[in-house]
Scaffold this motif. Structure first.
Motif, PDB file in Angstrom:
ATOM      1  N   LEU A 247    -125.938  -3.948 -14.771  1.00  0.00           N
ATOM      2  CA  LEU A 247    -125.753  -3.092 -15.941  1.00  0.00           C
ATOM      3  C   LEU A 247    -126.423  -3.705 -17.170  1.00  0.00           C
ATOM      4  O   LEU A 247    -126.359  -4.919 -17.377  1.00  0.00           O
ATOM      5  CB  LEU A 247    -124.266  -2.910 -16.238  1.00  0.00           C
ATOM      6  N   PRO A 248    -127.022  -2.863 -18.009  1.00  0.00           N
ATOM      7  CA  PRO A 248    -127.562  -3.359 -19.287  1.00  0.00           C
ATOM      8  C   PRO A 248    -126.415  -3.892 -20.136  1.00  0.00           C
ATOM      9  O   PRO A 248    -125.245  -3.520 -19.939  1.00  0.00           O
ATOM     10  CB  PRO A 248    -128.178  -2.103 -19.925  1.00  0.00           C
ATOM     11  N   ASN A 249    -126.738  -4.723 -21.085  1.00  0.00           N
ATOM     12  CA  ASN A 249    -125.727  -5.358 -21.916  1.00  0.00           C
ATOM     13  C   ASN A 249    -124.834  -4.346 -22.623  1.00  0.00           C
ATOM     14  O   ASN A 249    -123.613  -4.499 -22.672  1.00  0.00           O
ATOM     15  CB  ASN A 249    -126.401  -6.279 -22.935  1.00  0.00           C
ATOM     16  N   THR A 271    -128.440   5.289 -13.460  1.00  0.00           N
ATOM     17  CA  THR A 271    -129.576   5.575 -12.584  1.00  0.00           C
ATOM     18  C   THR A 271    -130.811   4.922 -13.158  1.00  0.00           C
ATOM     19  O   THR A 271    -130.801   4.398 -14.278  1.00  0.00           O
ATOM     20  CB  THR A 271    -129.794   7.095 -12.467  1.00  0.00           C
ATOM     21  N   ASN A 272    -131.878   4.936 -12.411  1.00  0.00           N
ATOM     22  CA  ASN A 272    -133.139   4.344 -12.882  1.00  0.00           C
ATOM     23  C   ASN A 272    -133.674   5.044 -14.117  1.00  0.00           C
ATOM     24  O   ASN A 272    -134.410   4.457 -14.920  1.00  0.00           O
ATOM     25  CB  ASN A 272    -134.188   4.390 -11.775  1.00  0.00           C
ATOM     26  N   SER A 273    -133.303   6.325 -14.285  1.00  0.00           N
ATOM     27  CA  SER A 273    -133.791   7.087 -15.434  1.00  0.00           C
ATOM     28  C   SER A 273    -132.994   6.810 -16.697  1.00  0.00           C
ATOM     29  O   SER A 273    -133.340   7.289 -17.783  1.00  0.00           O
ATOM     30  CB  SER A 273    -133.742   8.595 -15.123  1.00  0.00           C
ATOM     31  N   GLY A 274    -131.902   6.057 -16.564  1.00  0.00           N
ATOM     32  CA  GLY A 274    -131.095   5.720 -17.729  1.00  0.00           C
ATOM     33  C   GLY A 274    -129.841   6.552 -17.874  1.00  0.00           C
ATOM     34  O   GLY A 274    -129.001   6.268 -18.729  1.00  0.00           O
TER      35      GLY A 274
END
Length: 299
Positions: A247-249, A271-274
């Protein structure tokens, strides 16, 4: 009052019968046994010994004094139960609190039911009657269940029928005996409830059990808070180790914030698309409604 006096007189009359060596009743088939078995008899306290099978191992002194005060004013309302050992000699099956309180008051006699049974039957009667009628703590009940299973040699299924409890209830009590002895003592002394104990059972390591137990005592945690603490403790082992790292911060930080606010486990997936989803765990309908109210209150 006349009825009570008649009953007391009857008890004294039966007591005199039992003191007659020629009428020493040893079994239900003996002469005059039908006059004693099932009736209330006034027995001298000095002729009664404590039952070694008594499951209650500790007595609250203040509660005992209160019972003694009640007995001083009203007498012993509920007779004790004893089994006959020999001539004018008896052993407690149930009613040790009443027995102790009566001695505390200085009574000479106590009303009693007399039963004729062997040691195994006496044990079963003592344990079953105490489980059903006495205010035992959870550990004492668990120990009583364990003794019935081991010493009477019955299954949990049969035990549930004997004591009128669901098998799952008996299992939950028996599981408490797997807790660290310090925690069991804490439960017996009233520092934590059975609910706390049931939550702690889910922690296998006794060292970790004790750490959480200390936190419960120090922070005065409720059962629900303890369950959440145990769940959070176990969560890292249950969830895939790669999930938090992927997961992003901002998402990881937000997940932790939401979990703290809602007091529940929160999962975030991207997902990869954000794009992503947020999943909030709940245990039941009550917990679900609590989470909704918590979200409303944060608006």
């Amino acid at each position: 009052m006349a009825k009570a006096t008649k009953k007391q007189a009857l008890g004294r009359g039966l007591s005199a019968l039992l003191k007659d060596p020629e009428n020493d009743i040893k079994s239900a088939e003996d002469k005059n046994a039908d006059k004693v078995v099932g009736n209330i008899v006034e027995l001298e306290l000095k002729t009664i010994e404590v039952n070694p099978f008594q499951p209650r191992t500790s007595f609250n002194e203040e509660a005992l004094r209160e019972l003694a005060s009640s007995i001083r004013e009203l007498g012993v309302i509920q007779p004790i139960t004893v089994r006959k050992l020999g001539f004018n000699s008896y052993q407690l099956v149930s009613g040790e609190r009443r027995y102790r309180a009566s001695k505390l008051v200085g009574l000479d006699t106590i009303p009693a039911y007399i039963r004729i049974a062997n040691d195994q039957e006496s044990l079963e009667m003592a344990l079953v009657e105490n489980i059903q009628r006495q205010d035992l703590d959870p550990i004492e009940i668990a120990l009583s269940y364990q003794r019935l299973i081991e010493e009477i040699d019955i299954t949990q299924e049969t035990l549930s029928e004997r004591v009128g409890k669901n098998r799952s209830t008996i299992t939950n009590y028996l599981r408490l005996l797997k807790l660290d002895p310090i925690i069991q003592t804490g439960m017996r002394d009233g520092f934590i409830s059975m609910g706390h104990g049931r939550a702690l059972i889910n922690i296998e390591n006794t060292g970790d059990q004790l750490d959480i137990y200390e936190k419960i005592i120090t922070d005065k945690l409720s059962v629900r808070a303890t369950e959440n603490l145990v769940r959070d403790y176990k969560a890292p082992n249950d969830a895939p180790k790669s999930t938090p790292k992927s997961l992003p911060n901002f998402a990881n930080k937000g997940r932790k914030q939401l979990s703290d606010i809602l007091d529940s486990k929160v999962n975030v997936k991207l997902t990869n698309s954000g794009k992503g989803t947020i999943a909030i765990n709940f245990k039941d309908k009550e917990d679900f409604l609590r989470i909704i109210e918590q979200i409303k209150s944060e608006k």
